[in-house]
Design a protein around this motif. Structure first.
Motif, PDB file in Angstrom:
ATOM      1  N   GLU A  13      28.483  21.424  52.148  1.00  0.00           N
ATOM      2  CA  GLU A  13      28.111  20.837  53.440  1.00  0.00           C
ATOM      3  C   GLU A  13      26.600  20.626  53.542  1.00  0.00           C
ATOM      4  O   GLU A  13      26.140  19.573  53.987  1.00  0.00           O
ATOM      5  CB  GLU A  13      28.601  21.739  54.580  1.00  0.00           C
ATOM      6  N   VAL A  14      25.802  21.617  53.132  1.00  0.00           N
ATOM      7  CA  VAL A  14      24.351  21.436  53.203  1.00  0.00           C
ATOM      8  C   VAL A  14      23.871  20.450  52.142  1.00  0.00           C
ATOM      9  O   VAL A  14      22.913  19.703  52.361  1.00  0.00           O
ATOM     10  CB  VAL A  14      23.590  22.786  53.090  1.00  0.00           C
ATOM     11  N   SER A  59      20.055  25.246  58.226  1.00  0.00           N
ATOM     12  CA  SER A  59      21.361  25.855  57.992  1.00  0.00           C
ATOM     13  C   SER A  59      21.468  27.205  58.685  1.00  0.00           C
ATOM     14  O   SER A  59      20.612  28.075  58.522  1.00  0.00           O
ATOM     15  CB  SER A  59      21.606  26.034  56.491  1.00  0.00           C
ATOM     16  N   GLY A  93      16.549  27.721  56.512  1.00  0.00           N
ATOM     17  CA  GLY A  93      17.795  28.464  56.608  1.00  0.00           C
ATOM     18  C   GLY A  93      17.602  29.835  57.209  1.00  0.00           C
ATOM     19  O   GLY A  93      16.578  30.493  56.973  1.00  0.00           O
ATOM     20  N   LEU A 102      28.745  24.767  59.040  1.00  0.00           N
ATOM     21  CA  LEU A 102      29.328  25.135  57.762  1.00  0.00           C
ATOM     22  C   LEU A 102      30.841  25.287  57.898  1.00  0.00           C
ATOM     23  O   LEU A 102      31.329  25.812  58.907  1.00  0.00           O
ATOM     24  CB  LEU A 102      28.713  26.443  57.248  1.00  0.00           C
ATOM     25  N   TRP A 133      30.572  25.877  51.795  1.00  0.00           N
ATOM     26  CA  TRP A 133      29.358  25.943  52.633  1.00  0.00           C
ATOM     27  C   TRP A 133      28.209  25.207  51.957  1.00  0.00           C
ATOM     28  O   TRP A 133      27.484  24.446  52.608  1.00  0.00           O
ATOM     29  CB  TRP A 133      28.983  27.402  52.899  1.00  0.00           C
ATOM     30  N   TYR A 134      28.055  25.427  50.657  1.00  0.00           N
ATOM     31  CA  TYR A 134      26.985  24.741  49.937  1.00  0.00           C
ATOM     32  C   TYR A 134      27.231  23.239  49.911  1.00  0.00           C
ATOM     33  O   TYR A 134      26.288  22.442  50.042  1.00  0.00           O
ATOM     34  CB  TYR A 134      26.866  25.286  48.509  1.00  0.00           C
ATOM     35  N   GLY A 144      22.053  31.106  55.424  1.00  0.00           N
ATOM     36  CA  GLY A 144      21.503  29.759  55.360  1.00  0.00           C
ATOM     37  C   GLY A 144      20.261  29.708  54.495  1.00  0.00           C
ATOM     38  O   GLY A 144      19.974  28.686  53.864  1.00  0.00           O
TER      39      GLY A 144
END
Length: 256
Positions: free
Chosen positions: A78-79, A28, A97, A57, A75-76, A101
């Motif tokens: 997506e990961v 990330s 990360g 992201l 954003w979270y 990240g």
């Protein structure tokens, strides 16, 4: 494909994905950065036979104005989805990360301990000494942005393809993410390898101390980088990061 509300993705900021064997690695990028900062590392891991995901992201790789419409939950998310994709085809997944990240990687390890086999953090950020950050929630209501923090790279000619402005509503959301991660550091039990640049103009030493003291990981190691600034994955020590992380992942992944 973008619609009227989503600007086009800037060339060079596309996500990277590679199929591979039973070991997967999720990488990330950081706040206002892009996959460009992690894709060279991802390609190296893919060449070694690993499955790799380097997501873009939400709000990144477009415009800082667009990023101001996103939050840390986006954003979270997506990961989290990228981790699910890797776990569906891999026996073991390491999560890495850079900067923010790193905060997202730590949260994955907190929320999904059975799915995160190892953690690799490069200049992670979950706290800063800067007192002006306390003003961000208020400033974000009246100012859209402030000068950017991107491309803190010692090596000439490198570009993480980030923003030249810091979107303040998004920054206020990042501070909420940091607080959430700090409060749950004890839930991190995965083996941890952290790289920290001794000269970093974005993140100070606060996070490294908090994380190394706060996690429950029995296996934790801090490696100091002497020839890189914040975006160390594109800097003089990038090869050190790649080689040390590859060994670390191999040590903890179940033997094929």
């Amino acid at each position: 494909m973008s619609d009227s509300t989503t600007p086009p993705v800037r060339p060079g900021t596309e996500p990277f994905s590679a199929d591979g064997g039973p070991v997967g690695v999720l990488l990330s990028h950081g706040f206002t950065g892009s996959p460009a900062s992690m894709t060279p590392w991802g390609r190296e891991l893919a060449a070694a036979g690993h499955a790799v995901e380097v997501p873009r992201l939400p709000g990144h790789g477009t415009t800082w104005q667009h990023m101001n419409t996103t939050t840390w939950h986006d954003w979270y998310g997506e990961v989290d989805a990228a981790l699910t994709r890797l776990r569906s085809r891999c026996e073991f997944v390491a999560v890495a990360g850079l900067s923010m990240g790193g905060a997202l990687a730590l949260r994955l390890a907190q929320q999904r301990p059975a799915d995160v086999g190892a953690l690799v953090l490069v200049n992670p950020a979950v706290a800063l000494k800067r007192l002006d950050l306390k003003l961000v929630p208020l400033l974000s209501r009246v100012l859209p942005s402030m000068p950017g923090i991107g491309n803190d790279i010692k090596m000439p000619g490198q570009d993480e393809i980030g923003y030249d402005r810091t979107p303040l509503r998004a920054l206020a959301s990042q501070l909420q993410l940091w607080r959430d991660v700090r409060e749950n550091l004890h839930r991190v039990s995965a083996p941890l390898l952290m790289f920290r640049s001794l000269e970093d103009h974005v993140v100070d030493a606060t996070t490294a101390g908090l994380v190394m003291r706060g996690v429950s990981s029995r296996d934790r190691e801090l490696v100091e980088l002497t020839d890189s600034y914040h975006v160390a994955t594109l800097d003089h020590d990038a090869q050190v990061i790649m080689e040390r992380s590859a060994r670390f992942i191999a040590e903890h992944a179940p033997s094929a």
